[in-house]
Design a protein around this motif. Structure first.
Motif, mmCIF file in Angstrom:
data_model
loop_
_atom_site.group_PDB
_atom_site.id
_atom_site.type_symbol
_atom_site.label_atom_id
_atom_site.label_comp_id
_atom_site.label_asym_id
_atom_site.label_seq_id
_atom_site.Cartn_x
_atom_site.Cartn_y
_atom_site.Cartn_z
ATOM 1 N N LEU A 267 -11.103 -27.237 -30.811
ATOM 2 C CA LEU A 267 -12.079 -26.943 -29.757
ATOM 3 C C LEU A 267 -11.437 -26.861 -28.372
ATOM 4 O O LEU A 267 -11.927 -26.135 -27.505
ATOM 5 N N LYS A 268 -10.355 -27.607 -28.169
ATOM 6 C CA LYS A 268 -9.676 -27.546 -26.878
ATOM 7 C C LYS A 268 -9.207 -26.131 -26.553
ATOM 8 O O LYS A 268 -9.103 -25.746 -25.389
ATOM 9 N N LYS A 269 -8.914 -25.357 -27.595
ATOM 10 C CA LYS A 269 -8.447 -23.979 -27.395
ATOM 11 C C LYS A 269 -9.596 -22.999 -27.219
ATOM 12 O O LYS A 269 -9.386 -21.853 -26.814
ATOM 13 N N ARG A 270 -10.802 -23.444 -27.534
ATOM 14 C CA ARG A 270 -11.958 -22.539 -27.503
ATOM 15 C C ARG A 270 -12.639 -22.611 -26.136
ATOM 16 O O ARG A 270 -13.614 -23.348 -25.941
ATOM 17 N N THR A 271 -12.093 -21.835 -25.225
ATOM 18 C CA THR A 271 -12.655 -21.726 -23.879
ATOM 19 C C THR A 271 -12.947 -20.259 -23.600
ATOM 20 O O THR A 271 -12.354 -19.367 -24.219
ATOM 21 N N LEU A 272 -13.837 -20.000 -22.651
ATOM 22 C CA LEU A 272 -14.142 -18.610 -22.318
ATOM 23 C C LEU A 272 -12.928 -17.904 -21.716
ATOM 24 O O LEU A 272 -12.736 -16.707 -21.929
ATOM 25 N N THR A 273 -12.104 -18.631 -20.984
ATOM 26 C CA THR A 273 -10.891 -18.009 -20.442
ATOM 27 C C THR A 273 -9.980 -17.538 -21.566
ATOM 28 O O THR A 273 -9.489 -16.402 -21.564
ATOM 29 N N ASN A 274 -9.734 -18.398 -22.549
ATOM 30 C CA ASN A 274 -8.893 -18.004 -23.680
ATOM 31 C C ASN A 274 -9.519 -16.861 -24.467
ATOM 32 O O ASN A 274 -8.820 -15.947 -24.932
ATOM 33 N N LEU A 275 -10.828 -16.900 -24.619
ATOM 34 C CA LEU A 275 -11.516 -15.855 -25.363
ATOM 35 C C LEU A 275 -11.337 -14.497 -24.686
ATOM 36 O O LEU A 275 -11.017 -13.497 -25.336
ATOM 37 N N TYR A 276 -11.516 -14.462 -23.359
ATOM 38 C CA TYR A 276 -11.418 -13.185 -22.652
ATOM 39 C C TYR A 276 -9.969 -12.767 -22.418
ATOM 40 O O TYR A 276 -9.702 -11.589 -22.201
ATOM 41 N N ASN A 277 -9.053 -13.716 -22.480
ATOM 42 C CA ASN A 277 -7.636 -13.340 -22.430
ATOM 43 C C ASN A 277 -7.234 -12.561 -23.684
ATOM 44 O O ASN A 277 -6.459 -11.589 -23.609
ATOM 45 N N THR A 278 -7.741 -12.992 -24.823
ATOM 46 C CA THR A 278 -7.389 -12.319 -26.080
ATOM 47 C C THR A 278 -8.335 -11.162 -26.388
ATOM 48 O O THR A 278 -7.925 -10.195 -27.026
ATOM 49 N N ARG A 279 -9.570 -11.278 -25.937
ATOM 50 C CA ARG A 279 -10.615 -10.261 -26.135
ATOM 51 C C ARG A 279 -10.572 -9.689 -27.558
ATOM 52 O O ARG A 279 -10.214 -8.517 -27.779
ATOM 53 N N PRO A 280 -10.995 -10.466 -28.540
ATOM 54 C CA PRO A 280 -11.008 -9.989 -29.928
ATOM 55 C C PRO A 280 -11.961 -8.815 -30.109
ATOM 56 O O PRO A 280 -12.820 -8.547 -29.260
ATOM 57 N N ALA A 281 -11.836 -8.140 -31.226
ATOM 58 C CA ALA A 281 -12.615 -6.915 -31.474
ATOM 59 C C ALA A 281 -14.110 -7.164 -31.388
ATOM 60 O O ALA A 281 -14.856 -6.350 -30.828
ATOM 61 N N TRP A 282 -14.583 -8.306 -31.932
ATOM 62 C CA TRP A 282 -16.023 -8.563 -31.932
ATOM 63 C C TRP A 282 -16.564 -8.706 -30.511
ATOM 64 O O TRP A 282 -17.679 -8.262 -30.213
ATOM 65 N N LEU A 283 -15.759 -9.324 -29.620
ATOM 66 C CA LEU A 283 -16.186 -9.465 -28.225
ATOM 67 C C LEU A 283 -16.195 -8.114 -27.524
ATOM 68 O O LEU A 283 -17.114 -7.789 -26.766
ATOM 69 N N ASP A 284 -15.172 -7.319 -27.800
ATOM 70 C CA ASP A 284 -15.091 -5.991 -27.198
ATOM 71 C C ASP A 284 -16.280 -5.126 -27.619
ATOM 72 O O ASP A 284 -16.888 -4.435 -26.799
ATOM 73 N N HIS A 285 -16.644 -5.180 -28.892
ATOM 74 C CA HIS A 285 -17.784 -4.411 -29.386
ATOM 75 C C HIS A 285 -19.085 -4.875 -28.733
ATOM 76 O O HIS A 285 -19.946 -4.056 -28.377
ATOM 77 N N ALA A 286 -19.237 -6.193 -28.569
ATOM 78 C CA ALA A 286 -20.453 -6.729 -27.951
ATOM 79 C C ALA A 286 -20.574 -6.265 -26.506
ATOM 80 O O ALA A 286 -21.674 -5.901 -26.040
ATOM 81 N N HIS A 287 -19.455 -6.253 -25.785
ATOM 82 C CA HIS A 287 -19.494 -5.801 -24.391
ATOM 83 C C HIS A 287 -19.718 -4.289 -24.306
ATOM 84 O O HIS A 287 -20.418 -3.814 -23.396
ATOM 85 N N LYS A 288 -19.144 -3.538 -25.228
ATOM 86 C CA LYS A 288 -19.365 -2.088 -25.205
ATOM 87 C C LYS A 288 -20.834 -1.746 -25.439
ATOM 88 O O LYS A 288 -21.378 -0.825 -24.810
ATOM 89 N N ALA A 289 -21.479 -2.477 -26.343
ATOM 90 C CA ALA A 289 -22.904 -2.258 -26.582
ATOM 91 C C ALA A 289 -23.716 -2.572 -25.333
ATOM 92 O O ALA A 289 -24.658 -1.851 -24.977
ATOM 93 N N LEU A 290 -23.351 -3.649 -24.649
ATOM 94 C CA LEU A 290 -24.045 -4.015 -23.410
ATOM 95 C C LEU A 290 -23.800 -2.980 -22.321
ATOM 96 O O LEU A 290 -24.728 -2.548 -21.630
ATOM 97 N N ASP A 291 -22.549 -2.551 -22.172
ATOM 98 C CA ASP A 291 -22.210 -1.579 -21.136
ATOM 99 C C ASP A 291 -22.951 -0.261 -21.338
ATOM 100 O O ASP A 291 -23.433 0.358 -20.378
ATOM 101 N N GLU A 292 -23.055 0.165 -22.583
ATOM 102 C CA GLU A 292 -23.761 1.412 -22.862
ATOM 103 C C GLU A 292 -25.249 1.281 -22.525
ATOM 104 O O GLU A 292 -25.849 2.196 -21.949
#
Length: 348
Positions: A267-292
């Motif tokens: 859990l120590k590694k699970r931060t929003l900063t780390n998440l957005y630094n790596t930006r996994p595919a699922w996060l990218d898809h979620a943001h693309k849907a929102l952006d559209e």
């Protein structure tokens, strides 16, 4: 009209305590005034709680406007504010004396308690926050009794549509241009960013969310924003790693605790900063849907899908929209100032 937003509470002194001490106070007997400490202890978030893991810090938040004698009836809390010192060895009272006339009459209260902000967030079931300075422009939800620190920008809106617009690429581009920088981190300047950002027509901040809650474009934004938030929360606190424990007294959010040492390490590694630094595919898809969905609300959906909305193009269109609305508002204000002349009555 800009989106109503506020800075969080400015303590200007050692008013915050760790969760262990706060829970000791929460379970103390009722004070001489007949009131429990739970009325004056609140979970307290700053930017680190957004970008990292929640720190489990609390704020001594005595009722505003009390005389010193009445404030002292919250025995443990008042004593803490009286004797605790900052990193320079100064008590709250000494720090206020240093401020002179700017100190205010009640040193046992935070220096800027933000009563208007408190009033606004008390009127909604949840509110939006973002860190003034952070590597990534992140928006998250909070709700009372959790209170925000001065380095958080507070938006007292509870609808997913507003949350989604703010967390879109379109708003991010605007905020990066209109804000400033602190070393290598963008700074979100709320007076020049939120105050000037042109929302899509029909979803401007002067319109209650209920008025567009059934609008198809707003519904699409809300669904994408809610999904983004759900996915992030599931990643931050997966059910197989955490357990949710009720707080020691009622009225506070459940505590989210690791199930074991291995879970705590993960859990120590699970931060929003780390998440957005790596930006996994699922996060990218979620943001693309929102952006559209947000681009559709502006009427730019086809251009977005065709890849025509570069950052420069987004800024050009937003600035143009900003200027058009500024002219309309200026004309309306001028018209309101001009009163029709009334004919004087003739005297006989």
């Amino acid at each position: 009209m800009g989106l109503l937003n506020y800075l969080g509470i400015q303590k200007s002194g050692p008013f915050d305590v760790d969760g262990e001490k706060a829970r000791t106070w929460l379970t103390e007997p009722t004070n001489p005034n007949g009131r429990p400490n739970s009325t004056s202890l609140k979970p307290y978030w700053n930017g680190d709680d957004i970008t990292g893991r929640p720190r489990d810090y609390w704020l001594v938040d005595l009722p505003q406007g009390l005389a010193e004698g009445d404030a002292s009836l919250f025995v443990s809390l008042f004593e803490h504010v009286s004797v605790s010192v900052d990193e320079d060895g100064k008590t709250v009272k000494e720090l206020r004396e240093d401020l002179g006339e700017r100190a205010g009459p009640r040193w046992w209260e935070p220096h800027w308690p933000r009563p208007e902000m408190r009033k606004r967030i008390a009127s909604v079931e949840r509110y939006i926050i973002t860190a003034e300075t952070s590597q990534h422009r992140l928006f998250v939800w909070l709700s009372l009794p959790v209170l925000p620190d001065k380095n958080l920008i507070v938006v007292p809106r509870s609808d997913d549509t507003t949350f989604g617009i703010l967390h879109s690429k379109i708003h991010e581009v605007w905020s990066l241009r209109k804000g400033s920088d602190l070393q290598d981190r963008p700074r979100y300047t709320h007076t020049s960013t939120l105050a000037t950002f042109p929302f899509p027509e029909g979803y401007t901040p002067n319109i209650p969310a209920a008025d567009y809650s059934t609008d198809s474009r707003a519904v699409k934004i809300a669904a994408a924003a809610s999904r983004l938030n759900e996915l992030r929360e599931n990643w931050l606190n997966p059910a197989d790693l955490v357990t949710r424990v009720p707080e020691v007294v009622a009225g506070y959010p459940d505590r989210i605790l690791p199930k074991d040492e291995a879970a705590a390490k993960e859990l120590k590694k699970r931060t929003l900063t780390n998440l957005y630094n790596t930006r996994p595919a699922w996060l990218d898809h979620a943001h693309k849907a929102l952006d559209e969905a947000v681009a559709e609300a502006y009427g730019w959906g086809n251009d977005w899908r065709d890849g025509k909305l570069t950052e420069d193009e987004i800024l050009y269109r937003l600035f143009k929209l900003n200027q058009e609305r500024a002219k309309i508002e200026a004309k309306a204000k001028t018209k309101a100032k001009i009163k029709p002349k009334t004919k004087s009555k003739k005297t006989k």
